[in-house]
Each structure stands twice: as structure tokens, then as C-alpha cells.
Design a protein around this motif. Structure first.
Motif, short mmCIF file in Angstrom:
data_model
loop_
_atom_site.label_atom_id
_atom_site.label_comp_id
_atom_site.label_asym_id
_atom_site.label_seq_id
_atom_site.Cartn_x
_atom_site.Cartn_y
_atom_site.Cartn_z
N ARG A 87 43.76 33.70 34.74
CA ARG A 87 43.02 34.98 34.82
C ARG A 87 41.85 34.92 35.80
O ARG A 87 41.26 35.94 36.15
CB ARG A 87 42.55 35.42 33.43
N PRO A 91 40.41 36.38 42.59
CA PRO A 91 39.41 36.46 43.68
C PRO A 91 39.49 35.33 44.70
O PRO A 91 38.83 35.41 45.74
CB PRO A 91 38.06 36.40 42.95
N TRP A 118 40.11 44.97 51.41
CA TRP A 118 40.40 44.41 50.09
C TRP A 118 41.86 44.63 49.71
O TRP A 118 42.34 45.74 49.91
CB TRP A 118 39.49 45.09 49.05
N ARG A 234 32.69 44.18 43.55
CA ARG A 234 31.88 43.78 42.40
C ARG A 234 31.77 42.26 42.37
O ARG A 234 32.57 41.55 42.98
CB ARG A 234 32.60 44.27 41.13
N ASP A 236 32.70 40.13 40.34
CA ASP A 236 33.92 39.44 39.89
C ASP A 236 35.10 39.64 40.83
O ASP A 236 36.21 39.19 40.54
CB ASP A 236 34.29 39.91 38.47
N ALA A 238 36.47 42.59 41.77
CA ALA A 238 37.11 43.91 41.68
C ALA A 238 36.55 44.81 42.77
O ALA A 238 35.40 44.65 43.19
CB ALA A 238 36.85 44.52 40.30
N TYR A 239 37.36 45.78 43.23
CA TYR A 239 36.86 46.74 44.22
C TYR A 239 36.53 48.06 43.52
O TYR A 239 37.33 48.57 42.74
CB TYR A 239 37.87 46.99 45.36
N PRO A 250 36.70 50.41 38.70
CA PRO A 250 37.01 49.10 39.29
C PRO A 250 38.51 48.91 39.44
O PRO A 250 39.27 49.17 38.52
CB PRO A 250 36.44 48.11 38.26
N THR A 252 41.39 46.12 40.07
CA THR A 252 41.50 44.66 39.96
C THR A 252 42.81 44.12 40.53
O THR A 252 42.93 42.91 40.73
CB THR A 252 41.37 44.21 38.49
N SER A 253 43.78 45.00 40.79
CA SER A 253 45.04 44.51 41.37
C SER A 253 45.67 45.62 42.19
O SER A 253 45.20 46.76 42.16
CB SER A 253 46.00 44.08 40.25
#
Ligand code: BTN
Length: 259
Positions: A87, A91, A118, A234, A236, A238-239, A250, A252-253
Motif C-alpha cells: 500500500r 508514490p 501526474w 499532496r 502522500d 495523491a493528486y 484526492p 490516488t490511482s
């Protein structure tokens, strides 16, 4: 003499204190598959697999990667980042993107910038020059190895019609050097160092550079989850998309499209 040569790459890597082996094939299916097979057979951290051409080069989302002979760089590196859970691995693509952007930028005259769309596209002047495809090998729910695949358009002057208006190459942009072995060595050393740093500190040391290279910032963007304005990366990885009304979503994928 072909400018993609295992001995020349290894000699440059020794000077950079990188001692893992380098393999160059004339043609292969996908260097990511070669690196994955080698990783499963025990290849060491930093081992690199290149080919002059790929029959089935692939990008993210199942897209084909244009891989003709004699022109470009198709490179995959076996990485063995310590103590990273599945997990936490997404990034790493961003950290590797920063390393690729820096290596490419060093080939241009002062002032040229490589940006990052991104999560995995490296662009110059708004056109894609390189892409990153990170794939993990898992056993019993743990990561045993990661393969970092990178394709860089080096000498291509004419792209297929479907890429023509959004791809570019070092040659088209007037780069100082088109020596694929030299670029390969810079990428292998830079990406391995970036992976080491990511394993120790995660994304934090890359964030400033990543944000300075953000191609989507302030642009109208669309993802499956949201449509709005690109609002940055972000901590972590995330965009964030800011939607009408100000909510920040956010991502994340998947991919984010910009005009
Ligand atoms: C993308 O932009 O979607 C990622 C492209 C990654 C292409 C490289 S070329 C070397 C390695 N082998 C592959 O089959 N893919 C990666």
C-alpha cells in the motif's frame, strides 16, 4: 558503432559507484518482463535490463509503448526497496519521475524544464518525452522486488499518427547529447538512488521538486472521480483536483487528463 552498449553503460556506472549488472538485448518482448523474470530468479538491487527494440513494449493502463529499433531507450531496473508494504509503493512512481526529469533536463541547454504530468509522464514543452511504469513482484502479500520501467524518446523524428501531436524526443528538442549509453547510465544511477531515498524517507525529499514540475497545476483536468482544476500533489502523493464550489478531491490511482 551502436550507441547502446552494455560495456559502455557499465563503465559509466562504475564511475558513479553503481556496480549492479547491465544487460542489453537487441530485441525483446518487454524489458519490464525481462527484469521481472530476473528479479524472481534473484537479480540484485540495481540490475538493469535494456533493449534496442521491444515487440510488446507497454505503458500504464495497458497502452502499447512505441519501441522501434535504433532510436530510443527502453530500460527496466530491478529494485529491492527494504520494508515497504504494497500500500506504500504507489508514490515511488513519482520519485522515479523526478529522477527521470532531472536526467533528461541535464541534456538540454540551461533553462529548459522537464515537467511531470501526474503520475508517470515526463514532458518537455508540453509534449511527452518519457514514461515510467512501476510494477511489483509480490510473495505472500509482501513486495519481493519492484521493476522500474522507463521509456525515453531519444532520436525519433517522426512518431505514429496517434502520438504525433503529443510526443517529442531529445533529438526534436535539440538536446546536447543523443548518446543512449550515457543517458542510460545517468538514469540507472539516478533511479536507483531515488529508490534508496524513497525506501528510507518515502516521498518527502522529492515533494518540492515534484511540485515545481507539476504540469497539471492550475489546469482544467478530468479524472474518473472528479473534474475541476489541478491543485497539486499532496504529501502522500495523491493528486488533488479542486472542483466547482471548492471541494478538493484526492486522486490516488488511474490517470488525469488535461487538455
Ligand atoms: C507510460 O508512460 O505509460 C509508461 C511507459 C513505460 C515504457 C517502458 S519502455 C521500458 C519498459 N518496458 C516496457 O514494456 N515498458 C517500460
Amino acid at each position: 558503432m551502436i550507441d547502446l552498449d552494455a560495456a559502455a553503460i557499465a563503465a559509466r556506472l562504475r564511475a558513479l559507484d553503481h556496480r549492479a549488472p547491465v544487460t542489453v538485448a537487441a530485441i525483446t518482448g518487454s524489458t519490464n518482463d525481462d527484469a521481472r523474470a530476473a528479479a524472481i530468479a534473484g537479480a540484485q538491487h540495481g540490475a538493469a535490463f535494456l533493449a534496442d527494440a521491444q515487440r510488446r513494449g507497454r505503458g500504464r493502463g495497458g497502452h502499447a509503448w512505441h519501441s522501434p529499433p535504433g532510436e530510443n531507450l527502453y530500460l527496466s531496473i530491478v529494485l529491492r526497496p527494504a520494508d515497504i508494504a504494497p500500500r506504500e509503493i504507489a508514490p515511488l512512481t513519482l520519485a522515479i519521475g523526478v529522477a527521470v526529469a532531472r536526467a533528461i533536463e541535464a541534456r538540454f541547454p540551461e533553462g529548459s524544464r522537464a515537467s511531470i504530468k501526474w503520475p508517470n509522464d515526463v514532458l518537455v514543452d508540453g509534449r511527452k518525452i518519457a514514461g515510467v511504469l512501476v510494477e511489483s513482484a509480490l510473495r505472500a502479500g509482501a513486495i519481493t522486488a519492484v521493476v522500474a520501467g522507463v521509456g525515453v524518446n531519444v532520436k525519433t523524428l517522426t512518431f505514429p499518427a496517434d502520438l504525433a501531436d503529443r510526443a517529442t524526443s531529445l533529438a526534436l528538442l535539440g538536446a546536447r547529447s543523443l548518446d543512449r549509453s550515457a543517458l542510460a547510465a545517468a538514469l540507472i544511477a539516478g533511479i536507483t538512488r531515488a529508490a534508496d531515498r524513497f525506501a528510507a524517507e518515502r516521498l518527502a525529499p522529492f515533494l518540492d521538486d515534484l511540485r515545481a514540475r507539476d504540469h497539471l497545476l492550475g489546469q482544467p483536468v478530468t479524472a474518473i472521480e472528479a473534474r475541476g482544476i489541478g491543485a497539486g500533489v499532496r504529501d502522500d502523493g495523491a493528486y488533488v483536483i479542486e472542483v466547482d464550489g471548492g471541494a478538493r478531491v484526492p486522486i490516488t490511482s488511474g490517470a488525469i487528463e488535461a487538455p
